[in-house]
Design a protein around this motif. Structure first.
Motif, mmCIF file in Angstrom:
data_model
loop_
_atom_site.group_PDB
_atom_site.id
_atom_site.type_symbol
_atom_site.label_atom_id
_atom_site.label_comp_id
_atom_site.label_asym_id
_atom_site.label_seq_id
_atom_site.Cartn_x
_atom_site.Cartn_y
_atom_site.Cartn_z
ATOM 1 N N CYS A 205 19.666 21.142 -35.597
ATOM 2 C CA CYS A 205 19.959 19.737 -35.766
ATOM 3 C C CYS A 205 20.397 19.188 -34.428
ATOM 4 O O CYS A 205 20.939 19.878 -33.614
ATOM 5 C CB CYS A 205 20.979 19.570 -36.874
ATOM 6 S SG CYS A 205 22.527 18.886 -36.507
ATOM 7 N N GLY B 198 25.273 19.159 -33.210
ATOM 8 C CA GLY B 198 25.807 20.496 -33.433
ATOM 9 C C GLY B 198 24.847 21.618 -33.118
ATOM 10 O O GLY B 198 25.135 22.768 -33.367
ATOM 11 N N HIS C 150 26.005 16.924 -42.789
ATOM 12 C CA HIS C 150 27.181 16.269 -42.230
ATOM 13 C C HIS C 150 27.614 15.242 -43.265
ATOM 14 O O HIS C 150 27.081 14.126 -43.299
ATOM 15 C CB HIS C 150 26.868 15.622 -40.878
ATOM 16 C CG HIS C 150 26.499 16.619 -39.832
ATOM 17 N ND1 HIS C 150 27.439 17.314 -39.116
ATOM 18 C CD2 HIS C 150 25.296 17.077 -39.415
ATOM 19 C CE1 HIS C 150 26.824 18.145 -38.282
ATOM 20 N NE2 HIS C 150 25.525 18.017 -38.455
ATOM 21 N N ARG D 80 26.077 24.880 -47.010
ATOM 22 C CA ARG D 80 26.221 24.881 -45.548
ATOM 23 C C ARG D 80 24.978 25.498 -44.905
ATOM 24 O O ARG D 80 25.040 26.574 -44.319
ATOM 25 C CB ARG D 80 27.483 25.625 -45.134
ATOM 26 C CG ARG D 80 28.764 24.874 -45.521
ATOM 27 C CD ARG D 80 30.000 25.440 -44.843
ATOM 28 N NE ARG D 80 29.878 25.557 -43.403
ATOM 29 C CZ ARG D 80 30.070 24.562 -42.535
ATOM 30 N NH1 ARG D 80 30.377 23.361 -42.955
ATOM 31 N NH2 ARG D 80 29.950 24.774 -41.233
ATOM 32 N N GLN E 209 23.631 24.838 -42.258
ATOM 33 C CA GLN E 209 23.805 24.983 -40.808
ATOM 34 C C GLN E 209 24.352 26.362 -40.418
ATOM 35 O O GLN E 209 24.272 26.750 -39.258
ATOM 36 C CB GLN E 209 24.700 23.874 -40.241
ATOM 37 C CG GLN E 209 26.072 23.790 -40.855
ATOM 38 C CD GLN E 209 26.159 22.788 -41.995
ATOM 39 O OE1 GLN E 209 25.223 22.627 -42.773
ATOM 40 N NE2 GLN E 209 27.289 22.100 -42.094
#
Length: 198
Positions: A13, A16, A98, A132, A134
């Motif tokens: 992304c 981050g 996010h 999550r 990420q």
């Protein structure tokens, strides 16, 4: 419920990304993407070449299983594509949540060419599930490379046959981002064209 698919195979992304990838990867991939988002159209953007970890996913291990649903349709309403420049294959990329916002590692509609598979691909789906994503390998990368997941199809074959095709195309391989339209193509759904690698 978030649509997309789970990641397949063993094992940025824009917000981050540097936390999951090295500074070299950040400089190599994020900066050109930021430049393209700052006003350079995708068609006019310079071709970028890099090595990525390519895996496959298909009809049987999509989310939900037994569907061709995609999270960010651009060229297709459902996962698919023959791999030509005009009909690229659906590609899934890592993403991050996010709050209520989902941010893909590459903007939906980003075009790529995979010379080892001789197909064009377009970002239209997310790789990785859960609260999550990420933290998962689709976003953080694998073997020091960005992870990209190519839709292989598979509705007309067994889950085992689809899985064998996914393993066949899995490798660290070159990818061209914002590719020229004239590269050689082995057309057809990945499974339908024999899961060929060159």
């Amino acid at each position: 419920m978030m649509l997309g698919h789970r990641f397949f195979a063993s094992p940025a992304c824009l917000v981050g990304l540097s936390g999951g990838l090295s500074d070299a990867l950040t400089a190599r991939f994020v900066l050109p993407l930021l430049a393209s988002l700052a006003g350079v159209s995708s068609a006019a953007a310079e071709e970028q070449r890099f090595a990525a970890y390519i895996t496959g996913y298909g009809f049987w291990d999509n989310t939900p299983p037994g569907t061709a649903i995609i999270s960010h349709p651009v060229k297709h309403r459902r996962a698919g594509g023959s791999g030509t420049h005009d009909d690229p294959v659906t590609l899934a990329v890592g993403h991050a949540l996010h709050g209520p916002h989902e941010i893909l590692d590459f903007p939906p509609g980003t075009m790529l060419y995979l010379p080892r598979i001789k197909k064009y691909a377009v970002v239209e789906d997310t790789c990785g599930d859960g609260p999550r994503p990420q933290d998962g390998p689709c976003h953080t990368g694998a073997r020091g490379h960005i992870w990209l997941d190519l839709y292989v199809g598979g509705q007309t074959v067994t889950p085992t046959q689809a899985e064998q095709c996914q393993y066949r195309i899995t490798a660290v391989q070159m990818v061209y981002m914002n590719p020229a339209p004239h590269y050689e193509v082995h057309p057809g759904e990945v499974i339908g064209s024999g899961c060929a690698v060159f």
